[in-house]
Structures are given as C-alpha cells and as structure tokens.
Design a protein around this motif. Structure first.
Motif, mmCIF file in Angstrom:
data_model
loop_
_atom_site.group_PDB
_atom_site.id
_atom_site.type_symbol
_atom_site.label_atom_id
_atom_site.label_comp_id
_atom_site.label_asym_id
_atom_site.label_seq_id
_atom_site.Cartn_x
_atom_site.Cartn_y
_atom_site.Cartn_z
ATOM 1 N N TYR A 59 -28.086 20.803 -12.056
ATOM 2 C CA TYR A 59 -26.796 21.384 -12.451
ATOM 3 C C TYR A 59 -26.933 22.553 -13.411
ATOM 4 O O TYR A 59 -26.310 23.600 -13.217
ATOM 5 N N SER A 102 -30.151 16.754 -10.258
ATOM 6 C CA SER A 102 -29.875 16.198 -11.580
ATOM 7 C C SER A 102 -28.926 15.007 -11.535
ATOM 8 O O SER A 102 -28.644 14.393 -12.568
ATOM 9 N N THR A 151 -25.767 14.870 -11.107
ATOM 10 C CA THR A 151 -24.617 15.155 -11.966
ATOM 11 C C THR A 151 -23.313 14.943 -11.204
ATOM 12 O O THR A 151 -23.158 15.397 -10.079
#
Length: 470
Positions: free
Chosen positions: A198, A219, A221
């Motif tokens: 991200y 990530s 996210t």
C-alpha cells in the motif's frame, strides 16, 4: 415556440455520452479456497448487471492452504477455481515463486487468463508463456490498459527464497513504468495491477498521475470502508487478504476520459449466496482425509502471531538440541488457533514453506545482529526459543537497546558462543555480520514440528510471549 419538453430532449441529446467500466479487484488470496463459492456467487450477481465487468487478482494466489499447496499438481486447485469464477487478469505476487520458476510455468499453462508483470523477465530456456508487461481490454469502445508490477526487497528480489529465482530477473517498477505508460498513451484509462504494498502504491500514484487506478496487494491492507483512497488523482485500493473482501470500482467516462471514480469494499464472508458448481469443486478438494490427521490437542485459544512463533521455535530448538531457535514473523502464516485438535492441515498452513533448518554457532553479539536484521528485513521482531528479550525503536525505526535474557535467567554473553537454529529463508536473506556459514540439519521445519508434537499430545501457548517492546 419550443416547448420545455422538447428543449430538455435537445439538451440531453447534446450532452456527451457517459460510459462506465466496472472492475472487481482482490489480492493476496493465499489459496483460501473455502471462500470461493461466495466469491463466485458475488461475481455472478455483479455480472448479471454489468456483464463486461473486469475481475483482477493482485498476486499471491497461492501459499496458505495445504489443500492447494500440497496438491499432487501444486496449486492447480486455485487456478481451476479462478477459471471457474472467470478472472480476467492477475499479476504475480512474491509467493508465486514458492516452488520455483518451473512450478510457476505450470501455473501459466493452467490459467485461462493472462498475467501481467512489467518488472520481471525470464530466461528463454524457461519457455514462459501467457505473461506480458501489460494487456489491453476493450469495453464499449474504450481501451483499458493494465500494467503489472511486483515488489522487490533490499536484495533486488521479491520476498521469496532466493534459491527459487532461477532464470527470473527483476528491476524496480519505477524504472520501466514510464516506458509502458507511454506505450499505452492512446488508452482511455491506464491501471496498475500491483503487488508492491500500500505505501509503495501511494508513492507510485504520487509520481505517476498518468495512472487512473492502482489495484494493490502484498501488504494485506484494507483500504477504508469504501475501498477508496485517492492520491494525486489516482485511485489506490486494496482489499485485505484471503478472499475476505473485494473492491468494486466504477469508472465513469465522458468523451473517452475518466471523469469520476467510485469504489466500494464488498464482504465475501458475509455474502449470503454460494455458487453450487464452485462449492462442489471446493468440497472435492477438501475431501483428502490425510490432512485431517490429528497431531495434538490445543488446550487454550491463541490470538496472536508471536505465541505461534514460539511454538515453531520450540519445535526446531528442542528437536535439534540447540541453545536457541529463531523464526521470522513473516513465516508465521496465521495468528489465531482455537481450542480443538490440531491437524496436519493446521501445521502445513501455519508453515506452508517447509524450509530446511540450518544450524549456526553464533556469538551473543552476532545474535543481536541477527535480531536487528530481522527487524528491518522482515519488518518485525524475531520470534525466539531459549531466550526472551526487550528492545526499543529509535526515531529512524531501527531496533535499539536490546536486552536478551537466556532461559536460565542469565544475560546473553556478547562474547560467548551459542548453538542456534533458523530456517533456510532467514539464512539466505538476512544480512548481518557473523562468521559461521552455517550447516544444514538435512531436515525441514515441518518434519521437526511433527516430531515435536508427537512428544506433546497437548499444547498450550495461549500465554507464551518472549518479546517486549519498551
């Protein structure tokens, strides 16, 4: 005299035609095949309204479920399911290399959709097909260009064991992105399908406003409740991991240009319907009794990754008779374990990589060096057995003031030598000052875990923690 009704009709006719392109994106599915029946039903529902919808995957399709990862043809179930759901495109994640480039080549032949990744090339001898720097979709006369990207670590490789790179060559995405954006200049929209994380995607959006969207991964996210984050006019989105969510993005075009972007985070786990055909496929994959073999009984619920990391380090330490054992946090693949029998499937999911275990003789100072290297390279404190430690983080985000206490209560001696064990990924990737080159135990992490659990019919790691940040 023109009536108001006729005037309104003429005004409407003179307004530029609006067109819409719909994209469903997901990322880091990690072989969570059990959520695919709901994913398929959700996509079916959306396609009934938007038949030209595009479905993208932002990498790490495998590694996380032994039903898929230890299938006779490794990871084939995921691609049969992705084909059944109707994926249009995927990029590579670092875990696509977990069985090396030849296994990746098999994946490319099984997928009914192409892969895009602009910052990787392959030796001709690998005969990779179905992978391109970018591809172009046409929707209602609009041209949509999609470029692929994968993250690189400090060693110039994605986050996989370096031994799996063979014949794969990588460059930072920012070095090649301008070239491909220029090649796609006549497209009505340019997307980046990214497995870079991200924060890296936000930086890319800030540098390249020519992009219209970045559909990200790596990530894990979860970007907002609506899946929307605009950076420099570029949509940056990511939908957590393991097929829990997808993002539905809507791009509105007027006169061939993007004039509006909307996005919505949709829950897969809460979707009330399942695709029956896909459910039957998943049930068939899950019918393997071998993975239901019970190894031990977990007596208390575990709700954090470190406690499971302590289990993993205890296993490699006790079975090798070492002074200390260490485990990188990125190698602990889930963080909760309920009160129940622990099966082979659980252990293979906890540690899907099954790396070789390497033994070293390290001084106390070299162990401190190892801890600092892990904190930077694996983005978190190392898990341990045979000791505990506390540390601080300075203003530069580096680990400082490390105080290690051995299991016998004595402090770590900076000059003394200790026998320690770690997995071969750590041995190959962590860059720290040490003299001993290490020696293989010729046994894998899963082998040692199974031996450890055979001697422990009950386990309770619910309160076991050995790392403290001050």
């Amino acid at each position: 005299m023109m009536t108001a009704f006729v005037a309104a009709l003429l005004l409407t006719a003179c307004q530029p035609k609006e067109q819409k392109v719909y994209v469903v994106s997901t990322n880091d599915m990690h072989a969570n095949i059990d959520n695919f029946p709901q994913l398929a039903a959700l996509v079916d529902s959306l396609r009934s309204v938007h038949p030209d919808l595009l479905l993208f995957g932002a990498g790490d399709n495998r590694s996380g479920n032994p039903i898929n990862d230890r299938y006779a043809q490794t990871t084939k179930p995921m691609y049969e399911l992705m084909n059944a759901v109707g994926f249009n495109l995927s990029t590579f994640g670092n875990h696509e290399w977990d069985r090396g480039p030849l296994a990746l080549r098999d994946v490319l032949t099984w997928a009914d959709f192409p892969f895009v990744c602009a910052n990787v090339t392959f030796d001709d001898t690998l005969e990779m097909s179905n992978v391109y720097p970018y591809t172009i979709f046409e929707r209602d006369g609009l041209k949509i260009g999609v470029i692929g990207a994968i993250q690189l670590g400090e060693n110039g490789l994605p986050d996989f064991h370096p031994k799996h790179a063979g014949g794969s060559h990588f460059v930072p995405i920012e070095e090649v992105l301008p070239e491909y954006i220029e090649e796609l200049h006549d497209c009505n929209a340019i997307f980046l399908l990214s497995h870079c994380g991200y924060e890296a995607d936000r930086e890319t959006a800030a540098r390249f406003p020519q992009l219209d969207a970045i559909f990200g991964g790596h990530s894990h996210t979860r970007v907002g409740e609506d899946g929307k984050q605009m950076v420099n006019g570029v949509l940056v989105t990511q939908a957590e991991a393991k097929v829990k969510f997808v993002t539905l993005s809507t791009f509105t075009f007027r006169e061939g240009k993007v004039v509006d972007v909307e996005s919505e985070l949709l829950s897969i786990t809460n979707f009330p319907k399942r695709n029956e055909k896909v459910q039957a496929m998943v049930d068939d994959y899950n019918s393997n009794e071998y993975f239901r073999t019970v190894l031990t009984q977990n007596l208390a619920a575990v709700d954090n990754k470190e406690s499971l990391g302590c289990l993993m380090t205890d296993a490699i330490r006790y079975t090798t008779g070492s002074d200390m054992g260490f485990q990188n946090p990125g190698g602990v693949r889930f963080d909760t374990l309920s009160v129940r029998p622990v099966t082979l499937k659980d252990i293979f999911a906890l540690d899907p990589f099954d790396n070789e275990i390497i033994t070293y003789t390290l001084s106390g100072q070299e162990i401190i060096n190892l801890m600092k290297s892990c904190f930077v390279t694996d983005r978190g404190p190392i898990f341990c057995s045979g000791c505990s430690y506390q540390y601080k983080v300075d203003d530069n985000g580096e680990m400082t003031d490390i105080v290690v206490t051995l299991e016998n209560g004595k402090p770590l001696d900076m000059k003394a030598k200790y026998n320690i064990v770690m997995n071969s990924y750590m041995a190959a990737v962590f860059d720290y000052e040490h003299e001993d080159e290490g020696h293989s135990t010729f046994r894998s992490s899963n082998d040692l875990m199974l031996e450890y659990l055979s001697q422990h019919p009950e386990i309770d790691y619910s309160t076991v923690t050995r790392v403290t940040e001050e």
